[in-house]
Design a protein around this motif. Structure first.
Motif, mmCIF file in Angstrom:
data_model
loop_
_atom_site.group_PDB
_atom_site.id
_atom_site.type_symbol
_atom_site.label_atom_id
_atom_site.label_comp_id
_atom_site.label_asym_id
_atom_site.label_seq_id
_atom_site.Cartn_x
_atom_site.Cartn_y
_atom_site.Cartn_z
ATOM 1 N N UNK A 544 55.440 48.620 20.503
ATOM 2 C CA UNK A 544 56.156 48.219 19.297
ATOM 3 C C UNK A 544 55.627 46.877 18.818
ATOM 4 N N UNK A 545 55.755 46.651 17.521
ATOM 5 C CA UNK A 545 55.342 45.373 16.956
ATOM 6 C C UNK A 545 56.290 45.006 15.825
ATOM 7 N N UNK A 552 60.555 44.886 9.728
ATOM 8 C CA UNK A 552 61.220 45.078 10.998
ATOM 9 C C UNK A 552 60.276 45.551 12.086
ATOM 10 N N UNK A 553 60.869 46.129 13.124
ATOM 11 C CA UNK A 553 60.104 46.591 14.271
ATOM 12 C C UNK A 553 59.567 47.980 13.979
ATOM 13 N N UNK A 554 58.268 48.192 14.301
ATOM 14 C CA UNK A 554 57.623 49.474 14.065
ATOM 15 C C UNK A 554 56.799 49.868 15.292
ATOM 16 N N UNK A 555 56.422 51.143 15.313
ATOM 17 C CA UNK A 555 55.648 51.665 16.434
ATOM 18 C C UNK A 555 54.162 51.674 16.092
ATOM 19 N N UNK A 556 53.344 51.477 17.089
ATOM 20 C CA UNK A 556 51.892 51.542 16.942
ATOM 21 C C UNK A 556 51.319 52.152 18.206
ATOM 22 N N UNK A 664 62.465 44.720 25.271
ATOM 23 C CA UNK A 664 62.214 45.667 24.185
ATOM 24 C C UNK A 664 62.330 44.965 22.841
ATOM 25 N N UNK A 665 61.253 45.066 22.051
ATOM 26 C CA UNK A 665 61.214 44.364 20.774
ATOM 27 C C UNK A 665 62.297 44.832 19.826
ATOM 28 N N UNK A 666 62.613 46.125 19.839
ATOM 29 C CA UNK A 666 63.637 46.619 18.927
ATOM 30 C C UNK A 666 65.043 46.351 19.436
#
Length: 915
Positions: A544-545, A552-556, A664-666
């Motif tokens: 996540x970033x 906001x927080x997104x997946x990569x 956890x970033x989110x």
């Protein structure tokens, strides 16, 4: 095609003019094209064969050059006898030509075609067109080749699914030349010139669509595969349907005898002979059976038919050349007796008749030896087969050491060409028969009596002669016919003149050990610029970033490979990455800033199942086969890890909760810590506890809450609402550091009767629950009710009011504590009866996870006498709190997030205590 009758007339005139005025039958034998050897005896009608090499120049893939004339026309290579031919071994170039002869395909072979149509559309993004392969209906198009790369599709139309052009690089649709063939919808829908009338009935063809930016998938980004211009597109085709007298059916077959008969009878591309009156059907059946005889092969290879015909010729080729090539595929002969054609396969036929000197009316003439220059002791040559990508290849030569000794030790090799033979073993059998047959040099001009009338051209007979020292020596009847001669007195005498050719019965014998297996490997190892070695070890890492644009927080995820070992990639090359959701048709390319970079990153990726590819691209722009991987992106749907090092310490009347900050970033961005509490000091579970606090920021590691005896439970809840799959817990036995004593009138116990006022709640066997949401009048089938009480699921919320006001008699300092025991129940536990949207279900299988429902106690207080007209405070949530007040009122709130669930309260009481 108007010239076909002329071809027939010339052919027959030439043939008949070669014989005496009497109706002497003649034979068309198999004479393979001789490249470096002698020919058969001059008395034969020699049917030469010739090579045609089709060459094209690579074209630039842009509109202004697509419709220009081809840079070079088909080049004709001269054969040994100086003629030209369209029956050569190389027919694998697809050409652009305004007026081109149609092709005829027998059996299975790889063949090039003629462009019927080319059009560039969508700003040079797509090249659409059609390639004609055969001027007749064909059985199947088995394979499609782009350049020398097998590029097949699934079914009769679709994208390429194998090879370096797999994906959206190329689209093909197959058309088999049926009489009712419909228009190609792909061409008609995209090219205004291609109308509903362009059906190409009777023509086997491919329509195609080549994508310029194919790997990008959307026409805007990707890597071009067509740097060399329009590729040479060919196809492996099972061709013409032929009549088989053994079954009475006209269907696909590569039986050599049947193919010869079909050409003789074809009115459009062949000789137009009437089958019923012009073909010796009995002999045809025998020849067809001989061709179908199974021959063993070495090394466990499957048996194969003795002869098959697999090749192509152009309709403008000379009939004698075509027939010669077709006969060559079965080492056969064609006999015409002035009435019918007899087709003979290359097998030894046991003689039924013996001729002796008594059958002679005059002395015969013997030719015992042929010309030394026409002698050979070995046969080599070329054939075309699938083991070498359908390219011409040398079959293992057939050599005779004994014949070489007879030739004085001088090696003499005959070079033949077999364009209708696709098996190396079959080619060797033909070569052996050719070699042994050529060494049978005795020819007898036999002058027979009328008793020899039973002998027919093409027969094998036995010859016994004391004069020549022969006892039942086999001979082949090259021709036989009636003649009118004179006896010694000058009187006319009827007789039969024959030409007999010595035959070796073993010429067609074959043992599996005689076959030399082919080496399909190339003879050189020169580098192939189109054969690019792929990378290896493709792997995926998800994370996540936090986006800088406030999204906001997104997946990569990262795609990482190990480098290709190809030097053409390591020097001046690059790598190409792309991905897509499984089942999607559009690929998303991933660009890397450094051409040699081995990791590519995809940002802002939604959860789901994906597939990705990585290719190596060499300095010339040619790509490797894709390296693929399938994976799942969990993204923001992944459950956060549970809280770590969770403790609860007592401080006066409050509890201090401590825990490690979430990783956890989110959670740290937009998430929360959820705390539940249950009075139980052992065996506590998430579904038996009630929420104490749920808005604790996810980026903290400390929180103060009321101090109560029991178990504190904690879970992280991320920004998407996902809870930790497990919880952290801590048992606290203290409720305060002070000693409290009960206050008179300060006890209110509601269970088990729960006799207070109720809104959308009810008591069921001592449990306070939400009521059902359904209306009984709406029930259609009572037997279908999953629950009488809860059809339609539960209501969203309800309230229970304590049955009496707690009055302490006067204003006092006190602590009010609530003790409640509860759990969550599934009142339906039936997948089909769940009413909420599935995206909202904490659990799919009906099990309780603890997030489906909740309950909490609310309190309000007053300083006044509650029996009068008191002024009450606002309602506030209660666990354990200190007050200075006289009276208190309580209510319990029940809520659910899934209509299949409800809180079940089985113990609920409040106590007032003072120091």
């Amino acid at each position: 095609m108007r010239r076909r009758p002329l071809f027939v007339a010339v052919f027959l005139a030439f043939a008949l003019a070669s014989w005496p005025a009497v109706a002497m039958p003649f034979i068309i034998p198999f004479i393979p094209v001789v490249i470096a050897a002698g020919a058969y005896a001059a008395s034969f009608i020699t049917l030469g064969a010739f090579l045609v090499t089709l060459a094209t120049t690579a074209l630039s893939f842009v509109a202004q050059s697509l419709l220009k004339p081809a840079a070079s026309q088909p080049q004709t290579q001269l054969s040994a006898n100086g003629g030209s031919s369209s029956v050569g071994i190389d027919q694998k170039q697809t050409i652009r030509q305004a007026t081109a002869a149609r092709k005829v395909i027998y059996g299975q072979t790889r063949v090039g075609g003629v462009y019927a149509f080319l059009r560039v559309t969508d700003n040079n993004a797509y090249l659409r067109g059609a390639i004609m392969f055969a001027g007749h209906e064909c059985e199947a198009i088995d394979e499609i080749w782009i350049a020398d790369e097998r590029s097949n599709i699934s079914g009769d139309s679709g994208q390429v699914i194998e090879g370096r052009y797999a994906g959206q690089a190329a689209y093909f649709a197959k058309h088999y030349g049926t009489a009712d063939q419909t228009v190609d919808p792909h061409l008609a829908g995209n090219c205004p010139e291609w109308t509903v009338n362009h059906r190409l009935r009777g023509i086997t063809y491919l329509s195609f669509n080549l994508f310029w930016d194919n790997l990008g998938g959307d026409g805007t980004a990707g890597m071009n595969l067509w740097t060399g211009g329009i590729p040479n597109i060919t196809a492996v085709i099972r061709g013409k349907k032929v009549y088989d007298p053994r079954t009475g059916l006209t269907e696909y077959s590569n039986n050599s005898a049947l193919c010869v008969a079909d050409y003789l009878c074809d009115p459009l591309y062949g000789m137009g002979i009437d089958y019923a009156t012009g073909i010796n059907e009995e002999a045809l059946i025998a020849a067809a059976n001989a061709c179908d005889e199974m021959i063993p092969r070495p090394g466990g290879l499957p048996d194969e038919k003795r002869y098959t015909t697999d090749g192509v010729f152009q309709s403008d080729a000379k009939p004698d050349e075509i027939i010669g090539r077709l006969l060559g595929a079965m080492m056969g002969k064609l006999v015409y007796d002035g009435d019918r054609y007899t087709i003979l396969a290359g097998v030894y036929v046991e003689p039924e008749l013996t001729l002796t000197d008594d059958d002679m009316r005059a002395m015969s003439k013997i030719q015992a030896l042929g010309s030394a220059r026409d002698s050979f002791n070995g046969v080599k040559g070329t054939f075309v087969g699938p083991d070498n990508k359908w390219q011409a290849a040398d079959f293992p030569p057939v050599l005779s050491a004994a014949f070489r000794v007879l030739d004085g030790g001088l090696e003499q090799i005959k070079d033949i060409e077999l364009p209708f033979t696709i098996s190396a073993g079959r080619a060797q059998r033909i070569a052996k028969a050719d070699l042994i047959g050529a060494r049978q040099e005795i020819t007898e001009q036999f002058y027979g009596k009328l008793s020899c009338w039973r002998v027919r051209t093409g027969d094998t007979i036995l010859r016994t002669s004391a004069r020549y020292g022969w006892t039942e020596k086999p001979f082949y009847v090259q021709h036989a016919g009636f003649t009118v001669a004179e006896d010694e007195d000058g009187n006319p005498v009827l007789g039969v003149d024959m030409v007999l050719q010595e035959v070796d019965p073993t010429a067609f014998d074959w043992d599996a050990d005689e076959e030399s297996t082919m080496d399909p490997a190339p003879n050189t190892n020169f580098p192939d610029i189109f054969d690019v070695l792929p990378p290896s070890n493709l792997r995926v890492r998800e994370y996540l970033y936090s986006s800088r644009d406030g999204g906001g927080v997104k997946a990569a995820f990262d795609l990482t490979i190990d480098a290709s070992p190809d030097s053409f990639v390591q020097t001046g090359g690059t790598y190409f990455f792309r991905y897509r959701r499984q089942g999607a048709t559009v690929w998303t390319p991933i660009f890397v800033p450094d051409p040699s970079q081995l990791t590519a990153t995809a940002f802002d990726v939604a959860p789901g199942l994906y597939e990705a590819e990585a290719r190596a691209v060499n300095w010339a722009g040619n790509s490797s086969m894709p390296l693929s991987i399938s994976f799942e992106i969990v993204g923001l749907s992944a459950a956060p890890a549970p809280p770590q090092n969770f403790t609860v310490s007592a401080h006066d009347t409050f509890a201090l909760l401590s825990f490690d900050k979430s990783t956890d970033l989110d959670v740290t961005e937009g998430g929360n810590l959820v705390i539940k509490h249950t009075p139980a000091t052992s065996g506590a579970d998430w579904d038996t506890a009630l929420i104490m606090a749920e808005d604790i920021p996810g980026d903290t590691n400390r929180q103060a809450l009321p101090l109560v005896t029991g178990t504190y439970l904690a879970k992280w809840r991320d920004a998407s609402g996902n809870y930790s799959t497990t919880f952290a817990s801590f048992v606290q036995f203290q409720s305060s550091v002070y000693t409290f004593a009960p206050i008179g009138g300060g006890t209110s116990i509601q269970d088990p009767g729960f006799t207070g006022a109720k809104v959308n709640v009810a008591v069921d066997d001592g449990f306070l629950k939400l009521i059902g949401a359904g209306d009984f009048d709406d029930v259609e089938e009572v037997d279908d009710l999953p629950s009488w009480d809860y059809f339609g699921g539960t209501v969203a919320s309800g309230t229970y009011y304590y049955d009496a006001t707690m009055d302490l008699g006067s204003v006092k300092r006190c602590r009010i504590t609530n003790e409640c025991d509860a759990f969550i129940v599934n009142v339906l536990d039936d997948f089909d009866t769940r009413t909420d949207e599935s995206d909202l279900w904490p659990s799919w299988d009906g099990e309780v996870v603890g997030d489906e429902a909740d309950s909490w106690l609310m309190v309000r207080w007053t300083l006044d006498n509650p029996a009068g007209s008191p002024t009450w405070s606002e309602w506030e949530r209660l666990y354990s709190s200190s007050f200075q007040a006289r009276a208190f009122q309580f209510k319990r709130e029940l809520v659910r997030s899934d209509a299949s669930f409800t809180p079940a309260i089985f113990a609920d009481a409040c106590f007032a205590e003072g120091v």
